[in-house]
Motif scaffolding. Structure first.
Motif, short mmCIF file in Angstrom:
data_model
loop_
_atom_site.label_atom_id
_atom_site.label_comp_id
_atom_site.label_asym_id
_atom_site.label_seq_id
_atom_site.Cartn_x
_atom_site.Cartn_y
_atom_site.Cartn_z
N LYS A 284 32.57 32.27 36.08
CA LYS A 284 33.03 33.07 34.94
C LYS A 284 32.12 34.29 34.75
CE LYS A 284 35.03 29.10 32.51
NZ LYS A 284 34.90 28.18 31.35
N PHE A 285 30.81 34.08 34.92
CA PHE A 285 29.88 35.20 34.78
C PHE A 285 30.15 36.26 35.84
CE2 PHE A 285 25.87 37.22 36.11
CZ PHE A 285 25.53 37.86 34.92
N LEU A 286 30.30 35.83 37.09
CA LEU A 286 30.56 36.78 38.17
C LEU A 286 31.86 37.55 37.93
CD1 LEU A 286 29.60 34.73 41.37
CD2 LEU A 286 28.20 36.30 40.07
N PHE A 287 32.88 36.83 37.53
CA PHE A 287 34.18 37.45 37.30
C PHE A 287 34.10 38.46 36.14
CE2 PHE A 287 38.44 37.43 35.28
CZ PHE A 287 39.16 37.99 36.32
N LEU A 288 33.44 38.06 35.06
CA LEU A 288 33.32 38.95 33.90
C LEU A 288 32.53 40.21 34.25
CD1 LEU A 288 33.73 39.46 30.85
CD2 LEU A 288 31.57 38.26 30.46
N ILE A 289 31.42 40.05 34.97
CA ILE A 289 30.60 41.21 35.35
C ILE A 289 31.41 42.15 36.23
CG2 ILE A 289 28.64 41.93 36.77
CD1 ILE A 289 27.73 40.98 34.11
N GLY A 290 32.15 41.58 37.19
CA GLY A 290 32.95 42.40 38.09
C GLY A 290 34.03 43.17 37.37
N VAL A 291 34.78 42.49 36.52
CA VAL A 291 35.86 43.13 35.78
C VAL A 291 35.32 44.19 34.82
CG1 VAL A 291 37.67 42.75 34.07
CG2 VAL A 291 37.43 41.18 35.99
N CYS A 292 34.23 43.86 34.15
CA CYS A 292 33.61 44.81 33.21
C CYS A 292 33.19 46.08 33.96
CB CYS A 292 32.39 44.16 32.55
SG CYS A 292 31.56 45.22 31.35
N GLY A 293 32.58 45.93 35.13
CA GLY A 293 32.15 47.09 35.91
C GLY A 293 33.31 47.92 36.40
N ILE A 294 34.38 47.26 36.82
CA ILE A 294 35.56 47.98 37.31
C ILE A 294 36.23 48.75 36.19
CG2 ILE A 294 37.89 47.66 38.23
CD1 ILE A 294 36.74 45.32 39.90
N VAL A 295 36.39 48.10 35.04
CA VAL A 295 37.05 48.76 33.89
C VAL A 295 36.21 49.94 33.39
CG1 VAL A 295 37.74 48.45 31.47
CG2 VAL A 295 38.29 46.69 33.18
N CYS A 296 34.89 49.74 33.30
CA CYS A 296 34.02 50.82 32.83
C CYS A 296 34.01 51.98 33.84
CB CYS A 296 32.60 50.30 32.61
SG CYS A 296 32.42 49.22 31.19
N PRO A 316 29.81 47.36 44.20
CA PRO A 316 28.92 46.48 43.42
C PRO A 316 29.66 45.58 42.45
CG PRO A 316 28.07 48.73 43.48
CD PRO A 316 29.48 48.78 44.01
N PHE A 317 30.86 46.02 42.02
CA PHE A 317 31.62 45.25 41.03
C PHE A 317 32.72 44.40 41.68
CE2 PHE A 317 30.40 49.44 39.20
CZ PHE A 317 29.32 48.97 38.46
N SER A 318 33.25 44.84 42.82
CA SER A 318 34.21 44.01 43.54
C SER A 318 33.49 42.85 44.24
CB SER A 318 34.99 44.84 44.56
OG SER A 318 34.15 45.31 45.61
N PHE A 319 32.21 43.04 44.54
CA PHE A 319 31.41 42.02 45.24
C PHE A 319 31.46 40.66 44.53
CE2 PHE A 319 27.47 39.98 46.62
CZ PHE A 319 27.47 40.23 47.98
N PRO A 320 31.15 40.58 43.22
CA PRO A 320 31.20 39.27 42.56
C PRO A 320 32.61 38.70 42.47
CG PRO A 320 30.86 41.01 40.95
CD PRO A 320 30.69 41.63 42.30
N VAL A 321 33.61 39.57 42.30
CA VAL A 321 34.99 39.08 42.23
C VAL A 321 35.39 38.49 43.57
CG1 VAL A 321 37.38 39.72 41.76
CG2 VAL A 321 35.54 40.79 40.46
#
Length: 438
Positions: A284-296, A316-321
């Motif tokens: 969940k953390f990885l997914f949230l960080i990735g989505v947050c980075g992509i949206v921002c 850097p943000f697609s990596f965790p997803v």
């Protein structure tokens, strides 16, 4: 892990390493672009501050490897290869998403990143360390002041490589707020706050010291219309999550429908797996960080100019997803998931061969030219009419791999100087091998 799977992993890592090297050797200019010139020039003139657009992390890493006798170009390639090997070694040593990491690093888009003279190659291992640190905190392995220290240092390190790491800080704080009732929530919010304080201090004590107008010059409200950004965002996501082809044909055509289509199907499958299978707290953390980075990354384009979002900027943000996505694929398809990595490498071989150049031959020609003109150690300018015209600046990019003390100029009057090179000046004396696909 059985013997068969271990051999698959070893084979995949070796093939990925070879492909990373071939990716820049079989390229007419060694996988560099105008931003690469800025990084190499910054590394060349250190400790002099060349600019504040670029954080110090990547140029410093290039400078470090030049101490062993390489030039800035080869040092940048060593950084990429070492980054790849570090991620694999760390994942294996810590047993942290190891199978997923092996496949992820073999995807052609990430092979292209590790072979590119760009800061994404360096930030990925630090992103991985950041995720591992968060994983340890979530699982209660580290806590208290020690946890805050490690997580804060991770965020600060990321920001010193790419300014877009601000989005990691925001995602970390958001995670802490969403899971406020959990024991680890305060660690994430406090660490995000410390990271934010560092960035504010960095702005006033570093950026403003060298360029007090940087923020005013960089920010412009209403820079891009939504009608332009939405299609670019879809294209960027589709190529970032296409496991086989990470760039579209700039000339357009039906092939792009297939490229975007495969990426779109991959995203739909990803969402299906995420909503139908249980995610761990780390997932969940990885997914949230990735989505947050992509949206921002999307919304920042409304007032801060960046090139259209693509696989590299989103890496850097697609990596965790991707890590979570591959974990769910392994849960569903088991060992067959490795086929995704091998197929991606195979498509990479095809693309690299189709668009192959010969960097080493072109480097020899440029070296001979610079020596003949007594410019191999001079401070150079390269004249272009339009800095946005990528084809016009390719020779300048190639020259920078031999003499990194080079900058572009738009002033036609500069061309009368001996140290200002132009496409005509170079091509009238040497012949370079070009490829229309590059």
């Amino acid at each position: 892990m059985n013997f068969k799977e271990r051999n698959i992993q070893i084979s995949m890592v070796i093939i990925t390493l070879v492909m990373t090297i071939l990716r820049f050797l079989l390229n007419e200019k060694g996988r560099v672009n105008p931003d690469s010139i800025r990084y190499m020039r910054f590394a060349h003139v250190l400790p002099e501050m060349d600019n504040t657009i670029t954080p110090l992390g990547y140029p410093l890493s290039i400078k470090f490897f030049t101490l062993f006798g390489t030039d800035e170009f080869w040092a940048s390639k060593i950084v990429g290869i070492v980054s790849f090997l570090f991620i694999i070694f760390f994942a294996w040593k810590k047993k942290f998403y190891f199978r997923e990491t092996v496949v992820l690093c073999s995807l052609f888009s990430f092979v292209s990143i590790f072979s590119f003279t760009m800061s994404e190659a360096l930030i990925l291992p630090f992103v991985y360390l950041f995720f591992y640190c968060a994983h340890q905190i979530i699982n209660g392995k580290i806590s208290g002041g020690k946890a805050v220290f490690y997580l804060s240092v991770s965020l600060i390190a990321l920001y010193n490589i790419r300014y877009s790491s601000l989005f990691f800080v925001g995602g970390t704080g958001l995670f802490g707020l969403i899971y406020w009732r959990r024991n680890y929530a305060k660690t994430f919010t406090v660490s995000a706050f410390i990271g934010l304080v560092f960035m504010i201090a960095y702005k006033f004590l570093f950026i403003d010291y060298f360029n007090s107008n940087y923020i005013n010059e960089a920010l412009e409200i209403g820079l891009n219309p939504t009608s332009k950004l939405i299609p670019e965002f879809f294209q960027g996501l589709s190529t970032s999550f296409n496991p086989f082809i990470h760039i579209a044909d700039p000339g357009g055509g039906k092939i792009n429908f297939a490229i975007y289509g495969v990426g779109a199907v991959s995203i739909l499958l990803m969402l299906y797996l995420f909503f139908t299978k249980r995610l761990s707290e780390t997932d969940k953390f990885l997914f949230l960080i990735g989505v947050c980075g992509i949206v921002c990354s999307y919304f920042i384009q409304y007032f801060y100019w960046i090139t259209p979002l693509d696989y590299r900027l989103l890496a850097p943000f697609s990596f965790p997803v991707w890590l979570v996505y591959l974990k769910k694929l392994f849960e569903t398809f088991k060992v067959k998931t490795y086929a995704l990595g091998f197929l991606s490498l195979l498509s990479g071989v095809f693309f690299t061969w189709l668009s192959k150049g010969d960097y080493l031959e072109n480097r020899r020609e440029i070296t001979r030219f610079l020596k003949a003109e007594k410019l191999q150690n001079a401070k150079l300018l390269y004249y272009v009419k339009d800095i946005e015209d990528l084809d016009e600046g390719q020779i300048g990019e190639l020259i920078s791999t031999v003499n990194s003390d080079l900058d572009f100029t738009l002033k036609a009057s500069d061309t009368i100087k001996n140290t200002t090179l132009t496409q005509h000046k170079v091509l009238e004396k040497i012949k370079l091998r070009k490829n229309k696909f590059q």
